[in-house]
Design a protein around this motif. Structure first.
Motif, mmCIF file in Angstrom:
data_model
loop_
_atom_site.group_PDB
_atom_site.id
_atom_site.type_symbol
_atom_site.label_atom_id
_atom_site.label_comp_id
_atom_site.label_asym_id
_atom_site.label_seq_id
_atom_site.Cartn_x
_atom_site.Cartn_y
_atom_site.Cartn_z
ATOM 1 N N MET A 1 2.110 -6.158 5.070
ATOM 2 C CA MET A 1 0.906 -5.761 5.794
ATOM 3 C C MET A 1 1.232 -4.820 6.946
ATOM 4 O O MET A 1 0.586 -3.793 7.124
ATOM 5 C CB MET A 1 0.193 -7.010 6.319
ATOM 6 C CG MET A 1 -0.475 -7.874 5.255
ATOM 7 S SD MET A 1 -1.924 -7.071 4.564
ATOM 8 C CE MET A 1 -3.011 -7.140 5.976
ATOM 9 N N GLU A 2 2.266 -5.167 7.732
ATOM 10 C CA GLU A 2 2.637 -4.322 8.865
ATOM 11 C C GLU A 2 3.113 -2.957 8.390
ATOM 12 O O GLU A 2 2.788 -1.922 8.991
ATOM 13 C CB GLU A 2 3.716 -5.009 9.696
ATOM 14 C CG GLU A 2 3.219 -6.247 10.432
ATOM 15 C CD GLU A 2 4.301 -6.886 11.271
ATOM 16 O OE1 GLU A 2 5.431 -6.345 11.289
ATOM 17 O OE2 GLU A 2 4.023 -7.916 11.898
ATOM 18 N N LEU A 3 3.913 -2.950 7.294
ATOM 19 C CA LEU A 3 4.404 -1.690 6.757
ATOM 20 C C LEU A 3 3.252 -0.826 6.256
ATOM 21 O O LEU A 3 3.206 0.383 6.499
ATOM 22 C CB LEU A 3 5.416 -1.957 5.642
ATOM 23 C CG LEU A 3 5.987 -0.710 4.937
ATOM 24 C CD1 LEU A 3 6.709 0.166 5.950
ATOM 25 C CD2 LEU A 3 6.908 -1.120 3.810
ATOM 26 N N ASP B 1 0.139 -0.941 7.259
ATOM 27 C CA ASP B 1 -0.622 -0.457 8.418
ATOM 28 C C ASP B 1 0.073 0.727 9.069
ATOM 29 O O ASP B 1 -0.584 1.683 9.497
ATOM 30 C CB ASP B 1 -0.804 -1.583 9.433
ATOM 31 C CG ASP B 1 -1.756 -2.666 8.938
ATOM 32 O OD1 ASP B 1 -2.485 -2.398 7.962
ATOM 33 O OD2 ASP B 1 -1.743 -3.769 9.522
ATOM 34 N N GLU B 2 1.406 0.662 9.151
ATOM 35 C CA GLU B 2 2.152 1.760 9.768
ATOM 36 C C GLU B 2 2.055 3.026 8.916
ATOM 37 O O GLU B 2 1.888 4.137 9.456
ATOM 38 C CB GLU B 2 3.628 1.357 9.935
ATOM 39 C CG GLU B 2 4.521 2.439 10.509
ATOM 40 C CD GLU B 2 4.122 2.854 11.913
ATOM 41 O OE1 GLU B 2 4.539 3.946 12.334
ATOM 42 O OE2 GLU B 2 3.411 2.085 12.595
ATOM 43 N N ILE B 3 2.132 2.881 7.605
ATOM 44 C CA ILE B 3 1.997 4.039 6.723
ATOM 45 C C ILE B 3 0.605 4.658 6.858
ATOM 46 O O ILE B 3 0.448 5.882 6.946
ATOM 47 C CB ILE B 3 2.273 3.627 5.257
ATOM 48 C CG1 ILE B 3 3.750 3.264 5.083
ATOM 49 C CG2 ILE B 3 1.896 4.761 4.305
ATOM 50 C CD1 ILE B 3 4.083 2.696 3.718
ATOM 51 N N ASN B 4 -0.409 3.798 6.901
ATOM 52 C CA ASN B 4 -1.777 4.295 7.071
ATOM 53 C C ASN B 4 -1.946 5.020 8.404
ATOM 54 O O ASN B 4 -2.618 6.058 8.471
ATOM 55 C CB ASN B 4 -2.775 3.139 6.971
ATOM 56 C CG ASN B 4 -2.904 2.598 5.558
ATOM 57 O OD1 ASN B 4 -2.605 3.299 4.593
ATOM 58 N ND2 ASN B 4 -3.353 1.352 5.437
ATOM 59 N N ARG B 5 -1.335 4.468 9.449
ATOM 60 C CA ARG B 5 -1.444 5.108 10.770
ATOM 61 C C ARG B 5 -0.789 6.483 10.756
ATOM 62 O O ARG B 5 -1.341 7.455 11.294
ATOM 63 C CB ARG B 5 -0.797 4.219 11.835
ATOM 64 C CG ARG B 5 -0.967 4.756 13.257
ATOM 65 C CD ARG B 5 -0.232 3.887 14.261
ATOM 66 N NE ARG B 5 1.209 3.956 14.090
ATOM 67 C CZ ARG B 5 1.972 4.944 14.559
ATOM 68 N NH1 ARG B 5 1.410 5.954 15.219
ATOM 69 N NH2 ARG B 5 3.274 4.926 14.382
ATOM 70 N N GLN B 6 0.384 6.582 10.145
ATOM 71 C CA GLN B 6 1.075 7.865 10.085
ATOM 72 C C GLN B 6 0.291 8.892 9.274
ATOM 73 O O GLN B 6 0.235 10.077 9.633
ATOM 74 C CB GLN B 6 2.470 7.668 9.501
ATOM 75 C CG GLN B 6 3.400 6.884 10.408
ATOM 76 C CD GLN B 6 4.773 6.683 9.796
ATOM 77 O OE1 GLN B 6 5.058 7.140 8.694
ATOM 78 N NE2 GLN B 6 5.644 5.982 10.519
#
Length: 306
Positions: free
Chosen positions: A1-3, A5-10
Protein backbone atom coordinates in the motif's frame (compact mmCIF):
# COMPACT_ATOMS: atom_id res chain seq x y z
CA UNK A 1 0.00 0.00 0.00
CA UNK A 2 2.75 2.46 0.93
CA UNK A 3 4.70 1.63 -2.23
CA UNK A 4 1.63 2.07 -4.37
CA UNK A 5 0.83 5.41 -2.73
CA UNK A 6 4.38 6.60 -3.34
CA UNK A 7 4.24 5.58 -7.00
CA UNK A 8 0.91 7.37 -7.40
CA UNK A 9 2.33 10.49 -5.75
CA UNK A 10 5.34 10.52 -8.05
CA UNK A 11 3.13 10.08 -11.10
CA UNK A 12 0.91 12.95 -9.97
CA UNK A 13 3.96 15.13 -9.41
CA UNK A 14 5.21 14.47 -12.94
CA UNK A 15 1.82 15.43 -14.32
CA UNK A 16 1.80 18.63 -12.28
CA UNK A 17 5.32 19.49 -13.47
CA UNK A 18 4.35 18.91 -17.10
CA UNK A 19 1.23 21.03 -16.78
CA UNK A 20 2.98 23.95 -15.08
CA UNK A 21 5.70 23.79 -17.73
CA UNK A 22 3.07 24.28 -20.43
CA UNK A 23 1.40 27.10 -18.50
CA UNK A 24 4.22 29.50 -19.22
CA UNK A 25 2.97 33.03 -18.49
CA UNK A 26 3.03 35.72 -21.18
CA UNK A 27 6.22 37.75 -21.27
CA UNK A 28 4.28 40.93 -20.40
CA UNK A 29 3.09 39.61 -17.00
CA UNK A 30 3.66 41.94 -14.03
CA UNK A 31 2.29 39.96 -11.06
CA UNK A 32 2.53 36.21 -10.62
CA UNK A 33 1.21 34.09 -7.72
CA UNK A 34 1.92 30.37 -7.52
CA UNK A 35 0.11 28.51 -4.73
CA UNK A 36 -0.04 24.85 -3.73
CA UNK A 37 2.44 23.60 -6.32
CA UNK A 38 3.12 19.92 -5.59
CA UNK A 39 5.93 19.25 -8.06
CA UNK A 40 9.51 18.51 -7.00
CA UNK A 41 11.11 20.96 -9.40
CA UNK A 42 9.98 24.37 -10.48
CA UNK A 43 9.45 24.97 -14.20
CA UNK A 44 12.28 25.68 -16.61
CA UNK A 45 10.80 29.07 -17.44
CA UNK A 46 11.98 30.13 -13.98
CA UNK A 47 15.53 29.14 -14.82
CA UNK A 48 18.39 30.87 -16.62
CA UNK A 49 18.24 31.86 -19.45
CA UNK A 50 14.45 31.52 -19.93
CA UNK A 51 13.58 34.15 -17.32
CA UNK A 52 15.10 36.83 -19.52
CA UNK A 53 11.78 36.97 -21.37
CA UNK A 54 9.89 38.29 -18.32
CA UNK A 55 11.13 41.85 -18.42
CA UNK A 56 7.97 43.31 -16.83
CA UNK A 57 7.51 40.96 -13.85
CA UNK A 58 7.49 43.08 -10.68
CA UNK A 59 5.89 40.90 -7.99
CA UNK A 60 6.35 37.15 -7.56
CA UNK A 61 4.78 35.12 -4.76
CA UNK A 62 5.17 31.36 -4.27
CA UNK A 63 3.12 29.73 -1.50
CA UNK A 64 3.03 26.14 -0.25
CA UNK A 65 5.79 24.50 -2.28
CA UNK A 66 5.51 21.25 -0.39
CA UNK A 67 8.05 19.18 -2.32
CA UNK A 68 10.40 21.66 -4.03
CA UNK A 69 13.90 21.24 -2.64
CA UNK A 70 15.55 24.23 -4.29
CA UNK A 71 14.71 27.71 -5.47
CA UNK A 72 14.94 28.52 -9.18
CA UNK A 73 18.19 30.10 -10.36
CA UNK A 74 16.67 32.47 -12.89
CA UNK A 75 14.81 34.88 -10.65
CA UNK A 76 17.88 37.04 -10.11
CA UNK A 77 17.88 37.87 -13.82
CA UNK A 78 14.44 39.49 -13.72
CA UNK A 79 15.23 43.16 -14.37
CA UNK A 80 12.00 44.65 -12.98
CA UNK A 81 11.34 42.33 -10.01
CA UNK A 82 10.64 44.44 -6.91
CA UNK A 83 9.08 41.97 -4.46
CA UNK A 84 9.72 38.26 -3.95
CA UNK A 85 7.79 36.17 -1.41
CA UNK A 86 8.37 32.49 -0.68
CA UNK A 87 6.04 30.93 1.90
CA UNK A 88 5.96 27.35 3.22
CA UNK A 89 8.67 25.43 1.40
CA UNK A 90 9.63 22.78 3.98
CA UNK A 91 11.79 20.66 1.64
CA UNK A 92 14.38 23.41 1.06
CA UNK A 93 17.43 22.86 3.26
CA UNK A 94 19.98 24.98 1.44
CA UNK A 95 20.01 28.07 -0.78
CA UNK A 96 23.06 28.03 -3.00
CA UNK A 97 25.03 30.87 -4.57
CA UNK A 98 23.27 30.30 -7.89
CA UNK A 99 20.07 31.75 -6.37
CA UNK A 100 21.50 35.27 -6.14
CA UNK A 101 24.37 34.96 -8.63
CA UNK A 102 24.26 32.28 -11.33
CA UNK A 103 27.48 33.34 -13.05
CA UNK A 104 28.01 30.21 -15.14
CA UNK A 105 25.51 27.39 -15.31
CA UNK A 106 25.16 24.33 -17.54
CA UNK A 107 22.14 24.64 -19.78
CA UNK A 108 21.23 22.20 -22.56
CA UNK A 109 24.68 20.63 -22.74
CA UNK A 110 26.53 23.93 -22.84
CA UNK A 111 27.56 26.72 -20.46
CA UNK A 112 25.60 29.91 -20.25
CA UNK A 113 27.42 32.86 -18.75
CA UNK A 114 24.98 35.39 -17.36
CA UNK A 115 25.29 39.13 -17.54
CA UNK A 116 27.81 40.94 -15.38
CA UNK A 117 25.19 43.36 -14.05
CA UNK A 118 23.78 43.02 -10.56
CA UNK A 119 21.57 40.08 -9.69
CA UNK A 120 18.09 41.12 -8.52
CA UNK A 121 18.89 44.70 -9.62
CA UNK A 122 15.57 46.22 -8.46
CA UNK A 123 14.45 43.84 -5.72
CA UNK A 124 13.29 45.97 -2.77
CA UNK A 125 11.41 43.43 -0.63
CA UNK A 126 12.32 39.81 0.11
CA UNK A 127 10.26 37.56 2.40
CA UNK A 128 11.25 33.96 3.13
CA UNK A 129 8.82 32.30 5.56
CA UNK A 130 8.12 28.73 6.52
CA UNK A 131 11.31 27.24 5.07
CA UNK A 132 11.43 25.30 8.31
CA UNK A 133 14.38 23.04 7.34
CA UNK A 134 16.48 25.81 5.79
CA UNK A 135 19.94 25.58 7.36
CA UNK A 136 22.40 27.12 4.89
CA UNK A 137 22.49 30.23 2.75
CA UNK A 138 25.65 30.25 0.63
CA UNK A 139 26.41 33.83 -0.33
CA UNK A 140 29.98 35.03 -0.03
CA UNK A 141 30.85 38.70 0.35
CA UNK A 142 32.22 40.23 -2.82
CA UNK A 143 35.75 41.55 -3.23
CA UNK A 144 36.72 44.99 -2.00
CA UNK A 145 36.84 46.18 -5.60
CA UNK A 146 33.22 45.19 -6.22
CA UNK A 147 30.95 48.19 -6.68
CA UNK A 148 27.57 48.56 -5.05
CA UNK A 149 25.95 48.30 -8.47
CA UNK A 150 27.60 44.92 -9.11
CA UNK A 151 26.63 43.17 -5.88
CA UNK A 152 23.44 41.11 -5.64
CA UNK A 153 20.26 42.83 -4.44
CA UNK A 154 21.71 46.37 -4.38
CA UNK A 155 18.23 47.92 -3.98
CA UNK A 156 17.02 45.63 -1.17
CA UNK A 157 15.21 47.73 1.46
CA UNK A 158 13.32 45.20 3.57
CA UNK A 159 14.10 41.58 4.47
CA UNK A 160 11.79 39.25 6.40
CA UNK A 161 12.85 35.72 7.42
CA UNK A 162 10.43 33.57 9.41
CA UNK A 163 10.80 30.09 10.90
CA UNK A 164 13.99 28.48 9.63
CA UNK A 165 17.19 26.87 10.96
CA UNK A 166 19.75 29.44 9.79
CA UNK A 167 22.47 29.93 12.40
CA UNK A 168 23.75 33.12 10.78
CA UNK A 169 23.01 35.50 7.93
CA UNK A 170 25.37 35.25 4.95
CA UNK A 171 28.32 37.57 4.47
CA UNK A 172 27.00 38.61 1.08
CA UNK A 173 23.94 40.06 2.76
CA UNK A 174 25.76 41.63 5.71
CA UNK A 175 27.94 43.62 3.33
CA UNK A 176 29.69 46.84 4.31
CA UNK A 177 28.83 48.26 0.88
CA UNK A 178 25.11 47.54 1.24
CA UNK A 179 23.44 50.92 1.77
CA UNK A 180 19.78 50.41 0.84
CA UNK A 181 18.73 47.81 3.43
CA UNK A 182 16.67 49.63 6.07
CA UNK A 183 14.41 47.08 7.76
CA UNK A 184 15.32 43.61 9.02
CA UNK A 185 12.70 41.29 10.55
CA UNK A 186 13.82 37.92 11.93
CA UNK A 187 11.15 35.72 13.51
CA UNK A 188 11.53 32.19 14.92
CA UNK A 189 15.11 31.58 13.86
CA UNK A 190 15.80 28.89 16.42
CA UNK A 191 19.51 28.48 15.61
CA UNK A 192 20.48 32.11 15.01
CA UNK A 193 23.44 33.09 17.22
CA UNK A 194 24.41 36.60 16.10
CA UNK A 195 23.37 39.60 13.98
CA UNK A 196 26.15 41.96 12.96
CA UNK A 197 27.60 44.28 10.31
CA UNK A 198 24.51 45.82 8.75
CA UNK A 199 25.61 49.43 8.24
CA UNK A 200 22.34 50.80 6.82
CA UNK A 201 19.64 49.02 8.87
CA UNK A 202 17.56 51.49 10.88
CA UNK A 203 14.92 49.08 12.23
CA UNK A 204 15.49 45.57 13.56
CA UNK A 205 12.86 43.16 14.92
CA UNK A 206 14.01 39.82 16.30
CA UNK A 207 11.49 37.44 17.85
CA UNK A 208 11.70 34.02 19.46
CA UNK A 209 15.34 33.26 18.67
CA UNK A 210 16.48 31.50 21.86
CA UNK A 211 20.12 30.98 20.79
CA UNK A 212 20.75 34.59 19.81
CA UNK A 213 23.63 36.00 21.87
CA UNK A 214 25.03 39.04 20.08
CA UNK A 215 23.77 42.05 18.13
CA UNK A 216 26.55 44.37 17.04
CA UNK A 217 27.82 46.91 14.50
CA UNK A 218 24.57 48.41 13.26
CA UNK A 219 25.77 51.99 13.12
CA UNK A 220 22.50 53.55 11.87
CA UNK A 221 20.08 51.46 13.93
CA UNK A 222 17.34 53.66 15.41
CA UNK A 223 14.65 51.20 16.48
CA UNK A 224 15.03 47.70 17.87
CA UNK A 225 12.58 45.10 19.18
CA UNK A 226 13.98 42.10 21.05
CA UNK A 227 11.11 39.77 21.86
CA UNK A 228 11.56 36.41 23.58
CA UNK A 229 15.30 36.18 23.00
CA UNK A 230 16.42 35.43 26.57
CA UNK A 231 20.10 34.70 25.86
CA UNK A 232 21.18 37.94 24.23
CA UNK A 233 24.29 39.09 26.09
CA UNK A 234 25.75 41.78 23.83
CA UNK A 235 24.16 44.81 22.19
CA UNK A 236 26.88 47.14 20.97
CA UNK A 237 27.87 49.33 18.06
CA UNK A 238 24.43 51.00 17.93
CA UNK A 239 25.25 54.71 18.53
CA UNK A 240 22.11 56.00 16.78
CA UNK A 241 19.66 53.89 18.80
CA UNK A 242 16.54 55.92 19.66
CA UNK A 243 13.81 53.41 20.60
CA UNK A 244 14.13 50.01 22.23
CA UNK A 245 11.43 47.45 22.99
CA UNK A 246 11.98 44.28 24.99
CA UNK A 247 9.41 41.63 25.84
CA UNK A 248 9.69 38.27 27.56
CA UNK A 249 7.19 36.91 30.04
CA UNK A 250 9.94 34.85 31.70
CA UNK A 251 12.34 37.79 32.23
CA UNK A 252 13.37 37.88 35.88
CA UNK A 253 16.20 40.43 35.63
CA UNK A 254 17.01 43.27 33.25
CA UNK A 255 19.76 42.14 30.85
CA UNK A 256 23.13 43.76 31.51
CA UNK A 257 23.44 45.02 27.94
CA UNK A 258 20.71 47.57 28.66
CA UNK A 259 23.23 49.50 30.75
CA UNK A 260 25.53 49.90 27.73
CA UNK A 261 23.07 51.62 25.36
CA UNK A 262 21.46 55.06 25.47
CA UNK A 263 18.08 55.00 23.70
CA UNK A 264 15.71 57.90 24.16
CA UNK A 265 12.81 55.52 24.89
CA UNK A 266 12.47 52.05 26.38
CA UNK A 267 9.41 49.79 26.44
CA UNK A 268 9.91 46.80 28.72
CA UNK A 269 7.39 43.98 29.20
CA UNK A 270 8.53 41.33 31.64
CA UNK A 271 7.55 39.00 34.45
CA UNK A 272 5.32 40.50 37.13
CA UNK A 273 7.93 40.15 39.88
CA UNK A 274 10.48 42.15 37.87
CA UNK A 275 7.87 44.75 37.01
CA UNK A 276 7.14 45.29 40.69
CA UNK A 277 10.84 45.61 41.42
CA UNK A 278 11.30 48.23 38.71
CA UNK A 279 8.41 50.46 39.74
CA UNK A 280 9.77 50.77 43.28
CA UNK A 281 12.29 53.24 41.92
CA UNK A 282 15.82 53.99 43.04
CA UNK A 283 15.84 51.43 45.85
CA UNK A 284 15.88 48.62 43.30
CA UNK A 285 19.16 47.31 41.82
CA UNK A 286 17.22 46.34 38.71
CA UNK A 287 15.92 49.86 38.40
CA UNK A 288 19.50 51.13 38.31
CA UNK A 289 19.99 49.29 35.00
CA UNK A 290 17.34 51.41 33.27
CA UNK A 291 17.51 54.66 35.27
CA UNK A 292 19.61 56.39 32.58
CA UNK A 293 16.72 56.02 30.09
CA UNK A 294 14.36 58.84 30.99
CA UNK A 295 11.38 57.91 28.82
CA UNK A 296 10.05 54.48 29.75
CA UNK A 297 7.00 52.25 29.59
CA UNK A 298 7.08 49.21 31.86
CA UNK A 299 4.49 46.46 31.86
CA UNK A 300 4.22 42.80 32.75
CA UNK A 301 2.73 39.58 31.40
CA UNK A 302 0.70 37.65 33.89
CA UNK A 303 1.07 33.89 34.17
CA UNK A 304 -2.37 33.46 32.64
CA UNK A 305 -1.20 35.24 29.47
CA UNK A 306 1.97 33.21 29.00
Amino acid sequence: MELRDEINRQQQQRVVEEVIEKLRPPSSIRHLDMEGYSGCRLPYWMMVPATGAFKSLRHLRMDNLGYCNQLPNGLCQLPALEALVVNDAPAIKSVGPEFQSPSSLPVGGGIVTTRSTAAFPNLATLRMAGLCEWEEWHWEEGSESETTEAMAMPALKGLVIVNCKLSSLPAGLANSRRHALRELYLYKLGNLTYIENFPSVVELHVFNSPKLQRISNLSKLQKIKILYCPNVEVLQGVPALDSMEMEDGTMETVPEYVTTVRPRYLKLTCRKQLYESLITGSSSSEYDKISHIKSRTIDYISEDEE
